[in-house]
Design an enzyme around this catalytic site. Structure first.
Site, PDB file in Angstrom:
ATOM      1  N   GLU A 108     103.752 105.997  70.325  1.00  0.00           N
ATOM      2  CA  GLU A 108     104.156 106.627  69.061  1.00  0.00           C
ATOM      3  C   GLU A 108     105.019 105.644  68.289  1.00  0.00           C
ATOM      4  O   GLU A 108     106.096 105.264  68.732  1.00  0.00           O
ATOM      5  CB  GLU A 108     104.946 107.914  69.355  1.00  0.00           C
ATOM      6  CG  GLU A 108     105.488 108.572  68.089  1.00  0.00           C
ATOM      7  CD  GLU A 108     106.483 109.698  68.388  1.00  0.00           C
ATOM      8  OE1 GLU A 108     106.379 110.367  69.438  1.00  0.00           O
ATOM      9  OE2 GLU A 108     107.388 109.889  67.555  1.00  0.00           O
ATOM     10  N   ARG A 122     110.192 104.698  60.752  1.00  0.00           N
ATOM     11  CA  ARG A 122     111.616 104.506  60.478  1.00  0.00           C
ATOM     12  C   ARG A 122     111.916 103.081  60.070  1.00  0.00           C
ATOM     13  O   ARG A 122     113.076 102.716  59.905  1.00  0.00           O
ATOM     14  CB  ARG A 122     112.442 104.834  61.723  1.00  0.00           C
ATOM     15  CG  ARG A 122     112.404 106.300  62.064  1.00  0.00           C
ATOM     16  CD  ARG A 122     113.353 106.614  63.189  1.00  0.00           C
ATOM     17  NE  ARG A 122     112.740 107.571  64.059  1.00  0.00           N
ATOM     18  CZ  ARG A 122     113.158 107.865  65.277  1.00  0.00           C
ATOM     19  NH1 ARG A 122     114.217 107.244  65.774  1.00  0.00           N
ATOM     20  NH2 ARG A 122     112.531 108.748  66.002  1.00  0.00           N
ATOM     21  N   LYS A 133     106.627 119.591  69.915  1.00  0.00           N
ATOM     22  CA  LYS A 133     107.690 118.702  70.360  1.00  0.00           C
ATOM     23  C   LYS A 133     108.981 119.526  70.423  1.00  0.00           C
ATOM     24  O   LYS A 133     109.277 120.281  69.495  1.00  0.00           O
ATOM     25  CB  LYS A 133     107.818 117.562  69.355  1.00  0.00           C
ATOM     26  CG  LYS A 133     109.054 116.694  69.505  1.00  0.00           C
ATOM     27  CD  LYS A 133     108.864 115.412  68.717  1.00  0.00           C
ATOM     28  CE  LYS A 133     110.193 114.715  68.466  1.00  0.00           C
ATOM     29  NZ  LYS A 133     110.036 113.261  68.287  1.00  0.00           N
TER      30      LYS A 133
END
Ligand code: 3PG
Length: 207
Positions: free
Chosen positions: A40, A44, A128
């Site tokens: 993943e 960012r 999640k």
């Protein structure tokens, strides 16, 4: 692609924050060789989309997902560079609408029973659980397992190798996510040997 397929046998999703495009391919190769089937890449850094593009193009055996999706526009952006699925710290209806319109499988985040029920109502049985450790950790997941038996989780946030093993023993945990196997220090140093060792240990967890 079904979300259960993205794991390709392992139960750990490395959550990667990187601004180094050049290390994308060696990183993905080293994780894959260690037995980790997915990666993943979090949105960012300015490099995140290029990192996803590189891995999708050059390491096709690795299933690459995009993390930290927050805005509807992120969906088209990550799809266009080859992300196979998206992960979000929470959800908004606009984000879920965009993912559904684009057929991007999503693991949206939740940290309360009401959020979990809302997501399930929208069709997300896999969620999640974020930020796992500060939101109640293992006791929380045990507590919601009885009233919300339809749900399974990918806890992420504050998890290390030891905690990962404990989370993976819970019946409502499919996989865990975390940055402990790709720590910034090792990424910056390009120490793929050390990352490979952490990844190999992680790949064996919960088997
Ligand atoms: C995430 O984006 O899911 C988390 O920031 C990863 O959490 P960790 O760095 O505590 O493993």
């Amino acid at each position: 692609m079904e979300l259960t397929e993205v794991l390709q046998g392992s139960r750990v999703i490395p959550v990667v924050v990187t601004d180094d495009i050049d290390s994308a391919v060696p990183l993905a190769e080293c994780l894959y060789e260690a037995g980790i089937g997915t990666i993943e890449i979090t949105l960012r850094t300015d490099a995140a989309l290029d990192v996803i593009r590189q891995i999708a193009a050059e390491v096709p055996q690795m299933v690459v997902g995009a993390g930290s999706l927050r805005e509807a526009e992120h969906v088209a952006a990550v799809k266009s560079v080859g992300a196979s699925y998206g992960v979000a710290p929470g959800y908004t209806d606009a984000l879920l609408d965009a993912a559904e319109e684009s057929d991007l499988p999503m693991i949206p985040g939740a940290a309360s029973p009401s959020e979990m029920m809302h997501l399930y109502e929208r069709g997300y049985a896999l969620q999640k659980f974020f930020p796992a450790e500060v939101a109640g950790g293992i006791p929380f997941l045990k507590a919601v397992g009885a009233p919300l038996p339809e749900l399974s989780f990918v806890p992420t946030g504050g998890i290390d190798a030891r905690l990962a093993e404990e989370y993976l023993a819970l019946p409502n945990v499919l996989a865990v996510g975390g940055s402990w196997l790709t720590p910034k220090k090792l990424l910056v140093a390009g120490d793929f040997e050390a990352i490979g060792k952490l990844a190999a240990d992680a790949a064996r967890l919960g088997m």
